[in-house]
Write a protein that holds these residues in place. Structure first.
Motif, PDB file in Angstrom:
ATOM      1  N   VAL A 255       0.869  -1.177   0.000  1.00 36.16           N
ATOM      2  CA  VAL A 255       0.000   0.000   0.000  1.00 36.16           C
ATOM      3  C   VAL A 255       0.904   1.225   0.000  1.00 36.16           C
ATOM      4  CG1 VAL A 255      -1.774   1.277   1.237  1.00 36.16           C
ATOM      5  CG2 VAL A 255      -1.808  -1.224   1.256  1.00 36.16           C
ATOM      6  N   LEU A 256       0.809   2.029  -1.035  1.00 33.77           N
ATOM      7  CA  LEU A 256       1.707   3.176  -1.185  1.00 33.77           C
ATOM      8  C   LEU A 256       1.637   4.099   0.028  1.00 33.77           C
ATOM      9  CD1 LEU A 256       3.661   4.923  -2.817  1.00 33.77           C
ATOM     10  CD2 LEU A 256       1.684   5.928  -3.974  1.00 33.77           C
ATOM     11  N   MET A 257       0.432   4.384   0.530  1.00 38.13           N
ATOM     12  CA  MET A 257       0.285   5.302   1.654  1.00 38.13           C
ATOM     13  C   MET A 257       1.033   4.792   2.883  1.00 38.13           C
ATOM     14  SD  MET A 257      -0.836   8.239   2.584  1.00 38.13           S
ATOM     15  CE  MET A 257      -1.819   8.601   1.126  1.00 38.13           C
ATOM     16  N   GLU A 258       1.040   3.498   3.093  1.00 43.03           N
ATOM     17  CA  GLU A 258       1.755   2.931   4.240  1.00 43.03           C
ATOM     18  C   GLU A 258       3.263   3.088   4.066  1.00 43.03           C
ATOM     19  OE1 GLU A 258       0.363  -1.061   4.577  1.00 43.03           O
ATOM     20  OE2 GLU A 258      -1.611  -0.474   5.337  1.00 43.03           O
ATOM     21  N   GLN A 259       3.749   2.948   2.832  1.00 45.16           N
ATOM     22  CA  GLN A 259       5.175   3.157   2.569  1.00 45.16           C
ATOM     23  C   GLN A 259       5.572   4.608   2.830  1.00 45.16           C
ATOM     24  OE1 GLN A 259       5.208   1.529  -1.583  1.00 45.16           O
ATOM     25  NE2 GLN A 259       6.914   0.313  -0.808  1.00 45.16           N
ATOM     26  N   LEU A 260       4.734   5.529   2.358  1.00 47.87           N
ATOM     27  CA  LEU A 260       5.020   6.949   2.570  1.00 47.87           C
ATOM     28  C   LEU A 260       4.982   7.290   4.054  1.00 47.87           C
ATOM     29  CD1 LEU A 260       2.844   8.456  -0.318  1.00 47.87           C
ATOM     30  CD2 LEU A 260       5.328   8.149  -0.297  1.00 47.87           C
ATOM     31  N   ASP A 261       4.028   6.704   4.755  1.00 47.15           N
ATOM     32  CA  ASP A 261       3.906   6.957   6.187  1.00 47.15           C
ATOM     33  C   ASP A 261       5.143   6.461   6.935  1.00 47.15           C
ATOM     34  OD1 ASP A 261       2.436   7.953   8.394  1.00 47.15           O
ATOM     35  OD2 ASP A 261       1.856   5.915   8.937  1.00 47.15           O
ATOM     36  N   GLU A 262       5.634   5.301   6.532  1.00 44.95           N
ATOM     37  CA  GLU A 262       6.840   4.751   7.160  1.00 44.95           C
ATOM     38  C   GLU A 262       8.041   5.663   6.927  1.00 44.95           C
ATOM     39  OE1 GLU A 262       9.654   0.714   6.941  1.00 44.95           O
ATOM     40  OE2 GLU A 262       7.676   0.747   5.965  1.00 44.95           O
ATOM     41  N   ASP A 263       8.192   6.136   5.697  1.00 41.72           N
ATOM     42  CA  ASP A 263       9.300   7.048   5.386  1.00 41.72           C
ATOM     43  C   ASP A 263       9.157   8.358   6.154  1.00 41.72           C
ATOM     44  OD1 ASP A 263      10.343   5.191   3.715  1.00 41.72           O
ATOM     45  OD2 ASP A 263       9.891   6.235   1.851  1.00 41.72           O
ATOM     46  N   SER A 264       7.914   8.817   6.319  1.00 44.91           N
ATOM     47  CA  SER A 264       7.661  10.050   7.063  1.00 44.91           C
ATOM     48  C   SER A 264       8.081   9.895   8.524  1.00 44.91           C
ATOM     49  CB  SER A 264       6.175  10.411   6.984  1.00 44.91           C
ATOM     50  OG  SER A 264       5.880  11.541   7.782  1.00 44.91           O
ATOM     51  N   HIS A 265       7.779   8.724   9.104  1.00 40.45           N
ATOM     52  CA  HIS A 265       8.190   8.455  10.488  1.00 40.45           C
ATOM     53  C   HIS A 265       9.713   8.470  10.616  1.00 40.45           C
ATOM     54  CE1 HIS A 265       4.505   7.791  12.657  1.00 40.45           C
ATOM     55  NE2 HIS A 265       4.048   6.973  11.725  1.00 40.45           N
ATOM     56  N   LYS A 266      10.388   7.880   9.640  1.00 42.13           N
ATOM     57  CA  LYS A 266      11.852   7.867   9.665  1.00 42.13           C
ATOM     58  C   LYS A 266      12.411   9.288   9.590  1.00 42.13           C
ATOM     59  CE  LYS A 266      12.343   3.300   7.506  1.00 42.13           C
ATOM     60  NZ  LYS A 266      12.771   2.558   6.289  1.00 42.13           N
ATOM     61  N   ALA A 267      11.802  10.091   8.732  1.00 44.50           N
ATOM     62  CA  ALA A 267      12.246  11.479   8.595  1.00 44.50           C
ATOM     63  C   ALA A 267      12.025  12.251   9.891  1.00 44.50           C
ATOM     64  CB  ALA A 267      11.504  12.154   7.440  1.00 44.50           C
ATOM     65  N   ALA A 268      10.880  12.009  10.540  1.00 45.96           N
ATOM     66  CA  ALA A 268      10.590  12.689  11.803  1.00 45.96           C
ATOM     67  C   ALA A 268      11.570  12.262  12.886  1.00 45.96           C
ATOM     68  CB  ALA A 268       9.162  12.378  12.239  1.00 45.96           C
ATOM     69  N   TYR A 269      11.936  10.978  12.881  1.00 47.83           N
ATOM     70  CA  TYR A 269      12.901  10.476  13.861  1.00 47.83           C
ATOM     71  C   TYR A 269      14.259  11.129  13.675  1.00 47.83           C
ATOM     72  CZ  TYR A 269      16.188   7.371  16.223  1.00 47.83           C
ATOM     73  OH  TYR A 269      17.185   6.889  17.012  1.00 47.83           O
ATOM     74  N   GLU A 270      14.656  11.264  12.424  1.00 48.43           N
ATOM     75  CA  GLU A 270      15.943  11.896  12.149  1.00 48.43           C
ATOM     76  C   GLU A 270      15.952  13.338  12.635  1.00 48.43           C
ATOM     77  OE1 GLU A 270      18.736  10.608  11.075  1.00 48.43           O
ATOM     78  OE2 GLU A 270      17.790   8.631  11.025  1.00 48.43           O
ATOM     79  N   VAL A 271      14.836  14.040  12.446  1.00 53.17           N
ATOM     80  CA  VAL A 271      14.742  15.416  12.933  1.00 53.17           C
ATOM     81  C   VAL A 271      14.852  15.443  14.447  1.00 53.17           C
ATOM     82  CG1 VAL A 271      13.179  17.373  13.229  1.00 53.17           C
ATOM     83  CG2 VAL A 271      13.459  16.342  10.989  1.00 53.17           C
ATOM     84  N   THR A 272      14.146  14.508  15.116  1.00 49.57           N
ATOM     85  CA  THR A 272      14.182  14.452  16.574  1.00 49.57           C
ATOM     86  C   THR A 272      15.600  14.206  17.074  1.00 49.57           C
ATOM     87  OG1 THR A 272      11.927  13.575  16.591  1.00 49.57           O
ATOM     88  CG2 THR A 272      13.210  13.303  18.594  1.00 49.57           C
ATOM     89  N   LYS A 273      16.286  13.281  16.417  1.00 46.87           N
ATOM     90  CA  LYS A 273      17.664  12.969  16.798  1.00 46.87           C
ATOM     91  C   LYS A 273      18.565  14.186  16.598  1.00 46.87           C
ATOM     92  CE  LYS A 273      21.395   9.692  15.735  1.00 46.87           C
ATOM     93  NZ  LYS A 273      21.797   8.562  14.860  1.00 46.87           N
ATOM     94  N   ASP A 274      18.448  14.833  15.438  1.00 50.14           N
ATOM     95  CA  ASP A 274      19.257  16.022  15.161  1.00 50.14           C
ATOM     96  C   ASP A 274      18.913  17.151  16.122  1.00 50.14           C
ATOM     97  OD1 ASP A 274      20.407  14.635  13.116  1.00 50.14           O
ATOM     98  OD2 ASP A 274      19.219  15.569  11.532  1.00 50.14           O
ATOM     99  N   LEU A 275      17.605  17.271  16.426  1.00 55.00           N
ATOM    100  CA  LEU A 275      17.159  18.334  17.321  1.00 55.00           C
ATOM    101  C   LEU A 275      17.735  18.142  18.720  1.00 55.00           C
ATOM    102  CD1 LEU A 275      15.381  20.831  17.694  1.00 55.00           C
ATOM    103  CD2 LEU A 275      13.483  19.297  18.235  1.00 55.00           C
TER     104      LEU A 275
END
Length: 329
Positions: A255-275
Motif C-alpha cells: 500500500v503506497l500510503m503505508e510506505q510513505l507513512d513509514e518514510d515520514s516516520h523515519k524522517a521525523a525520527y531523524e529530525v528528533t535525533k538532530d534536534l
C-alpha cells in the motif's frame, strides 16, 4: 510548496511533506517517470466536469436535495477516474454500527477479510454568497427532528433520498460527520477500516484511524489542483497516486500510503535525533558564553550552580525553538 494538499496536523512529518514530496511519491509508486503522463490523463477530464458542477451550485437555485444529488454524481466521476467502481454504490446495505444505528457508506474495500478503506460522502464545500459552508466538523446527515418541517430543516435525511434510504426501524447515528467518522474508527477491530476517504464535492479528505484521533488528516482541494496543474501537470498524477484504488486499496501486498507513512516516520525520527543533539550543543554554548561573560564582568563564578545554569539555558533554547516553529508555520 504544494497548495492543493493540506497536511493538517502533520499527517506527514513537516520535513517530509516538502518541495520534494512529489518526487518521493513517484519514486515509491513503482512507475518510471515516463509513465506519469498516463496517470495525468486519468484526472484531466475531471476539470471541465467540476467547473460545470460548480457553476450550477453557484447559481444558487438548487434545492439541498438536488445539490446533494449532483454532488453524488460528481463523486461518481472522480471515483471512476481513481479506479474505483464509482457507479456501483453499496447504499442498499447501510453500514450497521448496531441493530438500530446505521451510517451511509458508499463503498467498503477489503484486504483479505479486513475492511481497509471506507468511502463516504458529504455535502460540497463550495462557498455560496458570504457565508462559509459547514465543514467537516459541522455538517451532519440528519437533524434531531425526524419529521419534515416548514421551513425545512437545514439538515434532514430526506435530502439524501435520491442517494440512499434509511431502513425502517433504523436511524442515522452519529449524525454529525466527524462523529460518524470517529464511530467507524472505534468499532470492533475486525470491522474497523484503516482509512476513510470522505468526498465533499470540491474537497476530499483522507483519514487514517490512528492519525484521526491526533487531529491529523489530508485534505485535497480539487479546484486548487486544477489551478496548480496548469503550471505543473504532474500534480494530477500525484493526486491519483495518493487516492487511487490501485495504490490506496490495492489487491497487491504493498500500500503506497503505508510506505510513505513509514518514510515520514523515519524522517521525523531523524529530525528528533538532530534536534536533541542541537539542543545539547546550544545549551553548552549558551552556558559557556554565560560563564565567560560573568568572568569578564568580574563576577564570581565559583558560586554558580551548574544545574540552575543548565535549566536557565534550556529554558532559553526552548523559547527560541517555540518562536522559530511559530514563525515557520
Amino acid at each position: 510548496m504544494i497548495k492543493f494538499i493540506n497536511n493538517t496536523g502533520d499527517f506527514f512529518a513537516a520535513n517530509y511533506f516538502d518541495e520534494d514530496f512529489i518526487k518521493k511519491v513517484f519514486q515509491k509508486s513503482g512507475y518510471a517517470y515516463e509513465d506519469i503522463k498516463g496517470f495525468n490523463k486519468k484526472i484531466t477530464p475531471l476539470k471541465d466536469r467540476y467547473f460545470r458542477f460548480k457553476q450550477t451550485v453557484m447559481e444558487g437555485r438548487m434545492r439541498p436535495k438536488d445539490k446533494i444529488t449532483d454532488t453524488h454524481h460528481l463523486h461518481t466521476h472522480v471515483l471512476n477516474a481513481l479506479g474505483y467502481a464509482g457507479d456501483k454504490t453499496e447504499y442498499h446495505q447501510m453500514f450497521h454500527l448496531d441493530e438500530t444505528n446505521v451510517l451511509p457508506v458508499r463503498h467498503v474495500l477489503y484486504r483479505g477479510e479486513q475492511p481497509h478503506l471506507i468511502i463516504m460522502e458529504m455535502r460540497p464545500l463550495i462557498k455560496e454568497g458570504e457565508e462559509e459552508p459547514d465543514g467537516l466538523f459541522e455538517q451532519r446527515y440528519n437533524t434531531e427532528e425526524e419529521q419534515e418541517t416548514t421551513p425545512p430543516q437545514k439538515y434532514h435525511r430526506i435530502q439524501w433520498s435520491n442517494i440512499f434510504q434509511v431502513p425502517e426501524g433504523c436511524r442515522i447515528s452519529p449524525m454529525v460527520i466527524n462523529e460518524a467518522v470517529s464511530a467507524l474508527f472505534l468499532i470492533e477491530q475486525h470491522r474497523r477500516p484503516k482509512y476513510i476517504l470522505l468526498c465533499a464535492g470540491n474537497r476530499y479528505f483522507l483519514l487514517e484511524q490512528e492519525k484521526w484521533f491526533k487531529g491529523s488528516y489530508l485534505e485535497f482541494d480539487l479546484e486548487e489542483l486544477f489551478s496548480e496543474a496548469a503550471v505543473k501537470r504532474d500534480y494530477y498524477a500525484l493526486f491519483y497516486f495518493l487516492l487511487a484504488k490501485e495504490k490506496l486499496a490495492p489487491n497487491a501486498e504493498i500500500v503506497l500510503m503505508e510506505q510513505l507513512d513509514e518514510d515520514s516516520h523515519k524522517a521525523a525520527y531523524e529530525v528528533t535525533k538532530d534536534l536533541k543533539e542541537g539542543v545539547i550543543n546550544a545549551v553548552e554554548s549558551i552556558a559557556n558564553e554565560a560563564v565567560y561573560y560573568m568572568k569578564k564582568q568580574g563576577q564570581q563564578v565559583e558560586d554558580l550552580h551548574a544545574d540552575q545554569l543548565k535549566d536557565d539555558c534550556l529554558t532559553m533554547v526552548y523559547r527560541l525553538l517555540f518562536l522559530f516553529y511559530a514563525e515557520a508555520r
